[in-house]
Design an enzyme around this catalytic site. Structure first.
Site, PDB file in Angstrom:
ATOM      1  CG  ASP A   9      -0.188  -0.101   2.537  1.00 10.69           C
ATOM      2  OD1 ASP A   9       0.983  -0.537   2.545  1.00 10.69           O
ATOM      3  OD2 ASP A   9      -0.762   0.283   3.578  1.00 10.69           O
ATOM      4  CG  HIS A 243       6.712  -0.399  10.690  1.00 12.87           C
ATOM      5  ND1 HIS A 243       6.736  -0.950  11.940  1.00 12.87           N
ATOM      6  CD2 HIS A 243       6.255   0.867  10.859  1.00 12.87           C
ATOM      7  CE1 HIS A 243       6.307  -0.076  12.830  1.00 12.87           C
ATOM      8  NE2 HIS A 243       6.012   1.043  12.198  1.00 12.87           N
TER       9      HIS A 243
HETATM   10  C1  BDR Z   1       2.538  -0.676   8.779  1.00  9.95           C
HETATM   11  O1  BDR Z   1       1.521   0.298   8.550  1.00  9.95           O
HETATM   12  C2  BDR Z   1       1.919   1.221   7.569  1.00  9.95           C
HETATM   13  O2  BDR Z   1       1.761   2.517   8.039  1.00  9.95           O
HETATM   14  C3  BDR Z   1       3.366   0.939   7.262  1.00  9.95           C
HETATM   15  O3  BDR Z   1       3.616   1.106   5.886  1.00  9.95           O
HETATM   16  C4  BDR Z   1       3.583  -0.482   7.708  1.00  9.95           C
HETATM   17  O4  BDR Z   1       3.355  -1.388   6.651  1.00  9.95           O
HETATM   18  C5  BDR Z   1       3.046  -0.541  10.198  1.00  9.95           C
HETATM   19  O5  BDR Z   1       2.016  -0.743  11.114  1.00  9.95           O
HETATM   20 CA    CA Z   2       3.081  -0.686   4.352  1.00 10.66          CA
END
Ligand code: BDR
Ligand code: CA
Length: 319
Positions: A9, A243
């Site tokens: 995303d 992340h």
């Molecule tokens: C996830 O949520 C999104 O904001 C980041 O891209 C990551 O995949 C972390 O909770």
């Molecule tokens: Ca993400």
């Protein structure tokens, strides 16, 4: 050479992860599949095309889900985290290419079918596209070598939810899809907040990237300003967790993570919607919700410095 679908995303840290994967040795990006999440699917698809074009990532882009299979936690898009355009409000060149005609889940099924070798999927948004692919082709499980998911939080290392006390954003964006995928039997590794919050990109490191990693490094520094500011508003530090890059790091160097093997389920409604829970396969539960589930691999600890070094050195390796 591993063939990988990057399901995203795309989002600020998703873009970092995509560039990391692109520069890594021994992997080929077979496709980029998009979905809603950090921004609308129109915006995330545009971001995928723009980043791929700008940095010469030669992979087809397939547009995916515009919304969840069922109830999700919250509504709209997290502009305060990823900016209005999903990439920290930086100016993006309008891409000249277009997404391919197939939708993301159809492309996942087709690619899994077409390739000689089994496919890997790195999913760094919610799991809507993978769940739809499973619905279209239930035998998909046998064609996937591994699925690495950035999502969830189990409480290891003191890390709980980031969009509710128990829910992580990707899983909360489509809890039912995640529950379907975790129960499906696809060999799945869950890279949750338990470990991603242990790997931080700080100001010095991002400055180093801007110097050592050419245009990619400068792009990461520029696009992540908004993300750094968001995290500073919470923690007081000008730094951000890596992340999605942690899911790529697991694909490249699983030995840098400690894991357990347990079944995973997701809460699909109520105050704990989006919570990921793992079972304990030594117990017999009264609840039949835990009967006959496949085991997933869950990351519980990480060599933070080694993952950060891998990220920085890989990005700086080919300019
Ligand atoms: C996830 O949520 C999104 O904001 C980041 O891209 C990551 O995949 C972390 O909770
Ligand atoms: Ca993400």
């Amino acid at each position: 050479m591993k063939s990988v679908i990057f399901d995203t995303d795309i989002g600020i840290d998703d873009a970092m992860a995509l560039l990391f994967l692109h520069r890594a040795e021994g992997v080929r990006i077979a496709a980029i599949t998009t979905r809603f999440g950090n921004a609308s699917v129109e915006d995330t698809t545009r971001n995928a095309l723009a980043v791929a074009e700008q940095f010469g990532i030669d992979a087809p882009v397939y547009r995916g889900a515009a919304g969840p299979l069922a109830q999700r936690l919250g509504e709209g898009f997290p502009e305060h985290v990823h900016g209005k355009n999903g990439l920290g409000n930086i100016r993006l060149n309008a891409p000249s290419s277009r997404p391919r005609p197939l939708s993301a889940h159809e492309a996942i099924v087709d690619l899994a079918d077409m390739l000689d070798e089994k496919l890997s999927i790195i999913a760094v948004g919610g799991l809507t596209n993978v769940a739809l692919a499973l619905e279209l082709e239930p035998a998909l499980c046998e064609r996937i070598a591994d699925l690495i998911v950035m999502g969830g939080a189990f409480g290891y290392n003191g890390h709980r939810g980031n969009v509710s006390p128990v829910a992580e954003a990707n899983i909360a964006s489509d809890p039912l899809a995640a529950d379907i995928v975790f129960r499906s039997g696809i060999p799945t590794t869950v890279v949750g907040l338990d470990v991603t919050h242990e790997v931080e990109l700080g100001e010095k490191a991002v400055d180093r990237l801007a110097e050592d990693a050419g245009s990619v490094g400068r792009f990461i520094k520029e696009s992540s300003k908004h993300y750094f500011e968001f995290h500073r508003s919470i923690t007081g530090n000008y730094a951000c967790p890596l992340h999605d890059a942690c899911a790529v790091a697991y694909c490249l160097r699983p030995d840098l993570f400690q894991t357990i093997a347990q079944s995973v389920r997701v809460v699909t409604d109520g105050i704990a919607i989006g919570q990921t829970i793992h079972g304990d396969n030594l117990r017999e539960y009264v609840s039949d919700a835990w009967d006959e589930l496949p085991e997933n691999t869950i990351c519980t600890a990480v060599d933070s410095q080694a993952v950060l070094d891998l990220f920085l050195s890989t990005l700086a390796s080919r300019r």
